[in-house]
Enzyme design. Structure first.
Site, PDB file in Angstrom:
ATOM      1  CG  HIS A 193      68.967 -22.119  65.205  1.00 50.67           C
ATOM      2  ND1 HIS A 193      69.423 -21.405  64.117  1.00 50.67           N
ATOM      3  CD2 HIS A 193      68.033 -22.950  64.717  1.00 50.67           C
ATOM      4  CE1 HIS A 193      68.808 -21.823  63.038  1.00 50.67           C
ATOM      5  NE2 HIS A 193      67.954 -22.765  63.366  1.00 50.67           N
ATOM      6  CD  GLU A 434      82.480  -8.252  64.252  1.00 49.82           C
ATOM      7  OE1 GLU A 434      81.443  -8.518  64.855  1.00 49.82           O
ATOM      8  OE2 GLU A 434      82.938  -8.982  63.357  1.00 49.82           O
ATOM      9  CG  ASP A 458      81.193  -9.796  68.302  1.00 49.95           C
ATOM     10  OD1 ASP A 458      81.197 -10.398  69.385  1.00 49.95           O
ATOM     11  OD2 ASP A 458      81.039 -10.372  67.207  1.00 49.95           O
ATOM     12  CB  CYS A 505      74.866  -6.032  60.215  1.00 47.35           C
ATOM     13  SG  CYS A 505      76.603  -6.328  60.544  1.00 47.35           S
TER      14      CYS A 505
END
Ligand code: PEP
Ligand code: MG
Length: 575
Positions: A193, A434, A458, A505
């Site tokens: 993160h 994905e 993914d 994305c």
């Protein structure tokens, strides 16, 4: 450069910074208890720390008032200062040290507990709450006594390098970005993160520095090189000057890049493509616009809700989406519905242990199994979209049955809003591609999805059958592999044949070595980390359509990722 020490970690966000360390330690301070031989020295130590705590509180009070004008919050810190002026607290702790020959921490803790217990026993709710304030003040003093840094990033008073074990979204939510020069964390890898946030905000960061970084004294001067993954502790005078100069140069370059990235994006021969941002919260929406984002191609809504005890209700979600839409104005905003499960677990959803979480009950599968939760989110998105260019997107769609079931939920949610007397705006509903099954079925899906956004993060893992977090199989994780490019080609063709726009994305959309091929394949929208936008836009603006199409055609014929990479390198070298 000469420095007392050099720490080596993982580069997480490029750039250089120099400044004092702010040690962020949200855990409880230690509370030693012992008998002291010299009570007067202990009293003196205590009084010095009380003075320092008073000074901290005075500065925070002034900062809150000046920056937010929020008198109510500022008053809390004023009240905390008053506790320190109250003889009930300070004098009785001093008395305890003298009478019992105990250390300052123990004397303070005993005094606080005694007084706070008196507050706890009161009838009046307002006064009862003062017990919590008092414990807060006590903890502040204990932290100073232990020399262990702050409990909240809201305490950041001067521009600093934030040093932490790790940072979660809730830690950074209250952080004042303008005071953060850099991040150094003990834990974390390039996709943690902290790393994602730092890149989004354009803040230099080094992660994975190990526990040694937590032992640095607060205020120690640090020089951080986010590209090299190095941190110099206590650089000498020449080093300071060198770093300060590098920082000025880097900041000027950042500003220049941001300015150059404003405006719409066209290829060298005038085809319009959209360059937009991936974001995870309200703050990064405004930041993305500064970096030149023409909108948001992926709002990861689950990032708003990972670090919580319970799922937010419709109203809270509505407020968050609305704020983001407002920050973007007339720019498009693609809101992805919850993508929980897999590596993103939340304590309040009963997913349970799964043998293969990445192949398990996640994302839209989970939402379809929890219709009330799903519809609350859909209603929030629909309401927030009134007057704005909002798109709704479902993650992890594998087959058209799922898309139909999810769209049926949208219809139900609309009916529920109408029953409340609300007007329901028309929001285009698209999907992420994905899962390889969605690639194979993309012609079928294109009939019922308003748009596609390819999620390569993914898609690559599922195509190659590799866990994207497992280092040992990462050699197969290559966006430039022809088998990945062929899938992207297929999806774009299927989308365009049905008159749909096709975006991407996944991280690949922001990679300079992938962009020429993606342009050549006809991708319409590129969604990426905000700080990657300037470079991506500059590159797209230099590329002509026909050579890019040729490059893409040749790349589709390659056998290995290495061959593709060579082709792209040659293309970029000739630009
Ligand atoms: C993706 O899979 O490419 C994607 C953008 O989604 P996430 O990284 O949130 O899974
Ligand atoms: Mg994904």
């Amino acid at each position: 450069m000469n420095a007392r020490r050099v720490l080596r970690g993982t580069p997480a966000s490029e750039g250089v910074a120099i400044g004092p360390a702010y040690l962020y330690r949200p855990e409880k301070p230690p509370m030693p208890r012992y008998i002291t031989e010299d009570p007067e020295a202990e009293v003196q130590r205590f009084q010095e720390v009380v003075r320092e705590a008073r000074e901290q509180l005075r500065a925070i009070h002034a900062k809150v008032l000046q920056e937010t004008g929020d008198k109510e919050t500022a008053a809390i810190f004023e009240a905390h200062q008053m506790f320190l002026d109250d003889p009930m607290l300070v004098d009785s702790a001093v008395e305890r040290i003298r009478a019992q020959h105990i250390n300052a921490e123990a004397a303070l803790a005993d005094t606080i507990e005694e007084v706070a217990a008196m507050f706890d026993a009161l009838e009046d709710e307002y006064l009862r709450a003062r017990g919590a304030d008092l414990r807060d003040v006590g903890e502040r003093i204990l932290r100073i006594l232990a020399g262990i840094g702050g409990a909240s990033l809201a305490d950041l008073l001067e521009p600093s390098i934030v040093v932490a074990r790790d940072l979660t979204p809730s830690d950074t939510a209250q952080m004042d970005r303008s005071r953060v020069l850099g991040f150094c964390t003990a834990m974390g890898g390039p996709t943690s993160h902290t790393a994602i946030l730092a890149r989004q905000l354009g803040i230099p960061a080094v992660v994975g520095l190990g526990e040694a970084v937590m032992e640095l004294p607060a205020g120690e001067l640090l020089a951080v090189d986010g590209s090299a993954g190095l941190v110099w502790v206590g650089p000498d005078e020449a080093g300071r000057q060198e770093f300060a100069a590098r920082h000025v140069g880097w900041a000027a370059e950042q500003k220049r890049r941001q300015e150059s990235a404003q405006g719409l994006t066209y290829t060298a021969d005038g085809r319009r493509v959209e360059v937009v941002a991936n974001i995870g919260d309200v703050r990064s929406a405004a930041e993305a616009v500064r970096w030149g984002a023409e909108g948001v191609g992926l709002l990861r809504t689950e990032f708003l809700y990972l670090e919580r005890e319970s799922m937010p209700d419709e109203e809270e979600q509505y407020q968050a989406y609305r704020q983001i839409a407002e920050a973007l104005g007339d720019r498009p905003l693609v809101i992805r519905t919850l993508d929980i499960g897999g590596d993103k677990q939340v304590p309040y959803l009963p997913i349970g242990q799964e043998l293969n979480p990445f192949l398990g009950w996640r994302a839209v599968r989970l939402c379809l199994g929890m219709p009330e939760l799903f519809k609350a989110q859909i209603r929030a998105i629909l309401r927030a979209s009134a007057g704005y260019r909002v798109f709704m997107m479902f993650p992890m769609i594998a087959a058209v049955e799922e898309l139909r079931a999810a769209k049926a939920m949208v219809e139900e949610a609309k009916a529920e809003l109408r029953a409340r007397g609300l007007e329901v705006p028309d929001v285009p509903v698209g999907i992420m591609v994905e899962v390889p099954a969605a690639v194979v079925g993309s012609d079928i899906l294109a009939r019922e999805a308003a748009f596609f956004s390819i999620g390569t993060n993914d898609l690559i893992q599922y195509s190659m059958a590799i866990d994207r977090t497992n280092e040992r199989v990462s050699y197969l994780y290559d966006p430039l592999h022809p088998v990945i490019l062929r899938q992207i080609h297929q999806v774009i063709q299927a989308g365009h044949a049905a008159g749909r726009w096709v975006g991407m994305c996944g991280e690949m959309a922001g990679m300079p070595e992938a962009i020429p091929i993606l342009l050549g394949l006809g991708l319409d929208e590129f969604s990426m980390n905000a700080s990657a936008i300037p470079e991506a836009k500059a590159l797209i603006r230099r590329i002509h359509e026909e050579p890019a199409r040729q490059l893409a055609r040749r790349a589709l014929e390659c056998e290995t990722a290495g061959e593709v990479r060579e082709l792209v390198r040659a293309f970029l070298a000739n630009l």
